[in-house]
Every structure is written in C-alpha cells, then in structure tokens.
Design an enzyme around this catalytic site. Structure first.
Site, mmCIF file in Angstrom:
data_model
loop_
_atom_site.group_PDB
_atom_site.id
_atom_site.type_symbol
_atom_site.label_atom_id
_atom_site.label_comp_id
_atom_site.label_asym_id
_atom_site.label_seq_id
_atom_site.Cartn_x
_atom_site.Cartn_y
_atom_site.Cartn_z
ATOM 1 N N GLY A 68 0.806 -1.213 0.000
ATOM 2 C CA GLY A 68 0.000 0.000 0.000
ATOM 3 C C GLY A 68 0.836 1.259 0.000
ATOM 4 O O GLY A 68 0.509 2.252 -0.674
ATOM 5 N N ASP A 69 1.935 1.239 0.743
ATOM 6 C CA ASP A 69 2.849 2.379 0.766
ATOM 7 C C ASP A 69 3.494 2.578 -0.598
ATOM 8 O O ASP A 69 3.703 3.711 -1.049
ATOM 9 C CB ASP A 69 3.935 2.161 1.823
ATOM 10 C CG ASP A 69 3.358 1.763 3.166
ATOM 11 O OD1 ASP A 69 2.275 2.264 3.517
ATOM 12 O OD2 ASP A 69 3.972 0.928 3.860
#
Length: 302
Positions: free
Chosen positions: A250-251
């Site tokens: 997600g990052d």
C-alpha cells in the site's frame, strides 16, 4: 521536494519459519531486518523511482540509530528528531503467515519534541509534497495530522495522507490532495462491507464530499480504484503475479502515484503507476525497484 513523516518508525524483523508451534522453540529459516514504517516505505520506493525526498519523524535509542543508518544506506535523506527516552520499536513479521505480526509500542514523544517537528515542517514551500502515513504513538493526540495540515494551510503544499479512522477523518476539512484508504478501512468508516471495485466508488465520493480531493482505494487481490477530483473514476484489476510479501504494498502504491503525478500531472498515469508500484512490491521480497514497476506498468490496462 517530497517529505514523508513517520511518527513511529521501526526495525522490521521479517522471518520465515518451518512451521510455527506454541510452547516450544521455533527457529527461523530465513530472516531480514529492514527499516519500517509507512512513511519510510514511501520514501524508499520514491528513491527507487528517482524522486528526491526527505524522511522526517522520530527515532530513539539504539534501534533508532540503526533505522537512520539503514535509511542513509538506501540513499534518501533523513532528518529525524531523536527522542530523549525509549527506543524505536521492533516489529516482528511472520512471512509464512500472511498478516501475522507483532508490533512494538515505540517511544514516548514529549510535547517539545513534537513542536520541533512542526518547526521543521514550517520550512516547506509551495509545490512541496508532504506525506503523512501510518499510526502514531499513544503519547501524541489523534489530532496531530489535522494540526499539521491546519498549520501549513495556504502554502501551496500537496498533502498526502495514508491513515485510518480519526487520523484520516480529521484532516478532510483541509482538503488533502490524496488519501489512500484500503477497502476495509473505507468500509469501517461507513460501517459497510466493500468487496468489489464498483462498491467502493460511492463511499470514496462521500470522502470527497467531506473535503478529500482524490481518493485512492487499494483492494489487494481485487485491484484498486481512484476517484479523482476532476470527476473521473479509474478502476484496475490486480495484475497477475505471485504474492511474495504484502508488507509495504500500500505504501508503494502511494509512492507510485506521487511519482506518476509529479512526472505528468495526469491522474490516469499516476493511478497506473500506483497500481504498478503496489503490485511490484507485493511480488517481490523487497520494496519494488523502478525496473519491476515499469514491467508491470506496461502490462496494465489503459
């Protein structure tokens, strides 16, 4: 310049076990030690994509020193504030048991230390990008993200926020450029279950009504959705590949989106870059390289 803030960075001890049993000695068969925390992950992928950036936040003790050493070894700049007491946390992640991890608490951050961070942020200028990502230590108020955006309003800074619950909801009135909940976090806000790409769209638009300019929703194996401020909606199924390590995916999506936007100011391109970066990290033992991201980008539907 892009700046990321990680309030509670960590040393991530990622281990692989030949089976895990309670009440006995378990021995690792593989292990890695990496600097962790959502902002640091964003900085790492931005660096891999050739985007200069500086990591801010708090470190403490011998673990904090090691985090800083590792960050400099990766190659991006850092300007952490060292707390007077405690030590930066160690997070243990069991690679063979998806989603199973033990996360440390982190140090107590004093009021004057938090004020030092605010002073650093006041030097940001028009056109800079500020990424606020991840959880905060219990010693800080859950309004801290909102307080930062309120302090920096009107300076022409692009705010990116990747957080959950109140940390996220409190910032919406300050119209962040991008927020990135996943479908579970988005559903939790509105007390609904969101399983399909189509189902997240109306709820992403509700966050826009509350102030968010662009809402990027990650959905793991279901792909991702972007509801953009110009009214366009982009959907992308997950690229095919073998899940190796979901930590930081997600990052990586956030980093890919930022890099894509800075490159072309195109939401379509930024979205594809985000999906490619998130998927490339999920398919890799480490956070994605530029080459890995580019290969997946070229496979995505236009």
């Amino acid at each position: 310049m892009v700046y990321t803030v990680t309030f509670n960075p960590s040393l991530d001890y990622i281990i692989s076990l030949q089976g895990f049993q309670m009440g006995t000695t378990n021995r690792t068969k593989e292990e890695q030690m990496l600097p962790g925390g959502k902002g640091i992950n964003v900085s790492t992928v931005l660096q891999n994509l050739g985007i200069d950036n500086t990591a801010l936040g708090f470190t403490a003790g011998f673990t904090g020193q090691e985090i800083e050493r590792m960050v400099r070894e990766i190659g991006f700049q850092c300007d952490f504030i060292r707390t007077k007491t405690g030590f930066s946390r160690i997070n243990v992640k069991l690679k063979d048991y998806d989603g199973t991890e033990i996360n440390g608490i982190g140090p107590v951050i004093q009021k004057e230390e938090a004020e030092k961070l605010m002073e650093k942020l006041k030097h940001l200028e028009e056109g800079d990008v500020l990424v606020l990502a991840g959880s905060i230590p219990e010693s800080l108020p859950n309004s801290i993200y909102r307080d930062i955006l309120a302090e920096l309003q009107g300076k022409g800074i692009l705010f990116v926020v990747d957080a959950t619950k109140d940390l996220l909801l409190y910032v919406l009135e300050y119209e962040p450029f991008l927020i990135k909940p996943n479908n579970h976090e988005l559903g939790e806000i509105f007390d609904v279950e969101l399983k399909t790409r189509e189902s997240v769209i109306p709820y992403a638009k509700k966050l826009q009504e509350k102030g968010a300019r662009n809402v990027l929703v990650s959905m793991a194996g279901e792909g991702a959705v972007l509801v953009a401020e110009n009214g366009e909606v982009f959907m992308q199924p997950a690229p095919k590949g073998t899940l190796v390590n979901a930590v930081g995916a997600g990052d990586s999506m956030v980093a890919g989106f930022i890099a894509g936007w800075m490159e072309r100011q195109s939401y379509s391109h930024a979205f594809r870059m985000g999906v490619a970066a998130g998927s490339a990290s999920a398919f890799s033992h480490l956070l994605a390289t530029k080459e890995e991201i580019q290969r997946i980008y070229e496979r995505l539907e236009k």
